[in-house]
Design a protein around this motif. Structure first.
Motif, PDB file in Angstrom:
ATOM      1  N   ASN A 162       0.865  -1.174   0.000  1.00  0.00           N
ATOM      2  CA  ASN A 162       0.000   0.000   0.000  1.00  0.00           C
ATOM      3  C   ASN A 162       0.903   1.225   0.000  1.00  0.00           C
ATOM      4  N   PHE A 163       1.058   1.854  -1.160  1.00  0.00           N
ATOM      5  CA  PHE A 163       1.988   2.951  -1.329  1.00  0.00           C
ATOM      6  C   PHE A 163       1.513   4.228  -0.649  1.00  0.00           C
ATOM      7  N   THR A 164       2.479   4.995  -0.168  1.00  0.00           N
ATOM      8  CA  THR A 164       2.190   6.352   0.287  1.00  0.00           C
ATOM      9  C   THR A 164       2.417   7.286  -0.903  1.00  0.00           C
ATOM     10  N   ILE A 165       1.900   8.495  -0.801  1.00  0.00           N
ATOM     11  CA  ILE A 165       2.133   9.488  -1.851  1.00  0.00           C
ATOM     12  C   ILE A 165       3.637   9.747  -1.978  1.00  0.00           C
ATOM     13  N   GLU A 166       4.332   9.805  -0.855  1.00  0.00           N
ATOM     14  CA  GLU A 166       5.782  10.021  -0.887  1.00  0.00           C
ATOM     15  C   GLU A 166       6.479   8.914  -1.669  1.00  0.00           C
ATOM     16  N   THR A 167       6.112   7.673  -1.401  1.00  0.00           N
ATOM     17  CA  THR A 167       6.731   6.545  -2.092  1.00  0.00           C
ATOM     18  C   THR A 167       6.452   6.603  -3.586  1.00  0.00           C
ATOM     19  N   LEU A 168       5.200   6.853  -3.949  1.00  0.00           N
ATOM     20  CA  LEU A 168       4.847   6.943  -5.364  1.00  0.00           C
ATOM     21  C   LEU A 168       5.639   8.047  -6.054  1.00  0.00           C
ATOM     22  N   THR A 169       5.770   9.173  -5.394  1.00  0.00           N
ATOM     23  CA  THR A 169       6.498  10.299  -5.968  1.00  0.00           C
ATOM     24  C   THR A 169       7.975   9.954  -6.131  1.00  0.00           C
ATOM     25  N   ARG A 170       8.568   9.346  -5.105  1.00  0.00           N
ATOM     26  CA  ARG A 170       9.977   8.964  -5.183  1.00  0.00           C
ATOM     27  C   ARG A 170      10.212   7.961  -6.299  1.00  0.00           C
ATOM     28  N   LEU A 171       9.321   6.988  -6.420  1.00  0.00           N
ATOM     29  CA  LEU A 171       9.443   6.002  -7.498  1.00  0.00           C
ATOM     30  C   LEU A 171       9.333   6.674  -8.860  1.00  0.00           C
ATOM     31  N   GLY A 172       8.319   7.518  -8.998  1.00  0.00           N
ATOM     32  CA  GLY A 172       8.108   8.199 -10.271  1.00  0.00           C
ATOM     33  C   GLY A 172       9.291   9.045 -10.684  1.00  0.00           C
ATOM     34  N   VAL A 173       9.783   9.864  -9.759  1.00  0.00           N
ATOM     35  CA  VAL A 173      10.922  10.730 -10.054  1.00  0.00           C
ATOM     36  C   VAL A 173      12.132   9.881 -10.454  1.00  0.00           C
ATOM     37  N   SER A 174      12.337   8.776  -9.784  1.00  0.00           N
ATOM     38  CA  SER A 174      13.525   7.954 -10.048  1.00  0.00           C
ATOM     39  C   SER A 174      13.516   7.310 -11.430  1.00  0.00           C
ATOM     40  N   VAL A 175      12.328   7.167 -12.038  1.00  0.00           N
ATOM     41  CA  VAL A 175      12.251   6.558 -13.377  1.00  0.00           C
ATOM     42  C   VAL A 175      11.662   7.506 -14.411  1.00  0.00           C
ATOM     43  N   GLY A 176      11.515   8.780 -14.043  1.00  0.00           N
ATOM     44  CA  GLY A 176      11.036   9.781 -14.988  1.00  0.00           C
ATOM     45  C   GLY A 176       9.560   9.678 -15.314  1.00  0.00           C
ATOM     46  N   MET A 177       8.752   9.354 -14.323  1.00  0.00           N
ATOM     47  CA  MET A 177       7.307   9.264 -14.523  1.00  0.00           C
ATOM     48  C   MET A 177       6.596  10.151 -13.504  1.00  0.00           C
ATOM     49  N   THR A 178       5.430  10.650 -13.877  1.00  0.00           N
ATOM     50  CA  THR A 178       4.629  11.439 -12.942  1.00  0.00           C
ATOM     51  C   THR A 178       3.771  10.506 -12.103  1.00  0.00           C
ATOM     52  N   LEU A 179       3.238  11.054 -11.042  1.00  0.00           N
ATOM     53  CA  LEU A 179       2.310  10.310 -10.199  1.00  0.00           C
ATOM     54  C   LEU A 179       1.119   9.821 -11.023  1.00  0.00           C
ATOM     55  N   GLU A 180       0.636  10.685 -11.887  1.00  0.00           N
ATOM     56  CA  GLU A 180      -0.507  10.324 -12.737  1.00  0.00           C
ATOM     57  C   GLU A 180      -0.150   9.172 -13.664  1.00  0.00           C
ATOM     58  N   ASP A 181       1.072   9.190 -14.216  1.00  0.00           N
ATOM     59  CA  ASP A 181       1.520   8.093 -15.080  1.00  0.00           C
ATOM     60  C   ASP A 181       1.505   6.759 -14.333  1.00  0.00           C
ATOM     61  N   LEU A 182       1.932   6.792 -13.090  1.00  0.00           N
ATOM     62  CA  LEU A 182       2.054   5.559 -12.312  1.00  0.00           C
ATOM     63  C   LEU A 182       0.713   4.915 -11.992  1.00  0.00           C
ATOM     64  N   VAL A 183      -0.289   5.729 -11.673  1.00  0.00           N
ATOM     65  CA  VAL A 183      -1.548   5.169 -11.174  1.00  0.00           C
ATOM     66  C   VAL A 183      -2.633   5.049 -12.242  1.00  0.00           C
ATOM     67  N   LYS A 184      -2.370   5.564 -13.426  1.00  0.00           N
ATOM     68  CA  LYS A 184      -3.356   5.510 -14.502  1.00  0.00           C
ATOM     69  C   LYS A 184      -3.639   4.041 -14.848  1.00  0.00           C
ATOM     70  N   PRO A 185      -4.924   3.642 -14.836  1.00  0.00           N
ATOM     71  CA  PRO A 185      -5.248   2.240 -15.143  1.00  0.00           C
ATOM     72  C   PRO A 185      -4.842   1.878 -16.572  1.00  0.00           C
ATOM     73  N   PHE A 186      -4.483   0.620 -16.749  1.00  0.00           N
ATOM     74  CA  PHE A 186      -4.171   0.103 -18.078  1.00  0.00           C
ATOM     75  C   PHE A 186      -5.457  -0.176 -18.834  1.00  0.00           C
ATOM     76  N   PRO A 187      -5.428  -0.031 -20.153  1.00  0.00           N
ATOM     77  CA  PRO A 187      -6.548  -0.558 -20.933  1.00  0.00           C
ATOM     78  C   PRO A 187      -6.606  -2.068 -20.705  1.00  0.00           C
ATOM     79  N   LYS A 188      -7.765  -2.650 -20.755  1.00  0.00           N
ATOM     80  CA  LYS A 188      -7.930  -4.075 -20.428  1.00  0.00           C
ATOM     81  C   LYS A 188      -6.947  -4.980 -21.167  1.00  0.00           C
ATOM     82  N   HIS A 189      -6.832  -4.867 -22.477  1.00  0.00           N
ATOM     83  CA  HIS A 189      -5.967  -5.766 -23.239  1.00  0.00           C
ATOM     84  C   HIS A 189      -4.490  -5.558 -22.902  1.00  0.00           C
ATOM     85  N   ASN A 190      -4.077  -4.345 -22.608  1.00  0.00           N
ATOM     86  CA  ASN A 190      -2.692  -4.051 -22.284  1.00  0.00           C
ATOM     87  C   ASN A 190      -2.325  -4.616 -20.912  1.00  0.00           C
ATOM     88  N   ALA A 191      -3.221  -4.535 -19.942  1.00  0.00           N
ATOM     89  CA  ALA A 191      -2.948  -5.040 -18.593  1.00  0.00           C
ATOM     90  C   ALA A 191      -2.721  -6.545 -18.623  1.00  0.00           C
TER      91      ALA A 191
END
Length: 121
Positions: free
Chosen positions: A82-111
């Motif tokens: 269960n991620f915290t906002i801090e963890t999500l932000t740290r992960l995103g920054v470390s790989v060049g992704m935004t918080l929104e990029d990380l949590v955006k659901p996948f389209p069904k076929h892609n997931a």
């Protein structure tokens, strides 16, 4: 004396030959209760794994970059944390992704495709 007997009865119950499914039931209920965050955690894990592959970065390198243990990264990338906002932000920054990029659901076929790829590795 009653307390000793209670402990004794609990021990006897634990040692009984009859199978008990209380642990499995407890885990099932916990997963059901937390299903909404669990799905998001799995999405984040899949997105991070995909991004690590794109960057040719290992989980160990990610751990070093964030300054945490590789065991913690492994827990995160199993999708059961269960991620915290801090963890999500740290992960995103470390790989060049935004918080929104990380949590955006996948389209069904892609997931489904990404889960199949994860199972192959």
């Amino acid at each position: 004396m009653d307390q000793k007997m209670d402990v004794y009865n609990k021990i006897q119950h634990l040692l009984a030959d009859e199978p008990s499914d209380w642990l499995a039931e407890s885990k099932r209920m916990e997963i059901e209760d937390n299903a909404p965050w669990l799905k998001t955690s799995q999405t984040v894990a899949l997105r991070i794994l995909g991004r690590l592959r794109e960057l040719n970065m290992s989980q160990n390198e990610l751990a070093d970059k964030i300054g945490i243990s590789r065991q913690q990264v492994n827990k995160w990338l199993k999708g059961r944390e269960n991620f915290t906002i801090e963890t999500l932000t740290r992960l995103g920054v470390s790989v060049g992704m935004t918080l929104e990029d990380l949590v955006k659901p996948f389209p069904k076929h892609n997931a489904m495709h990404m889960q199949e790829e994860k199972a192959e590795h």
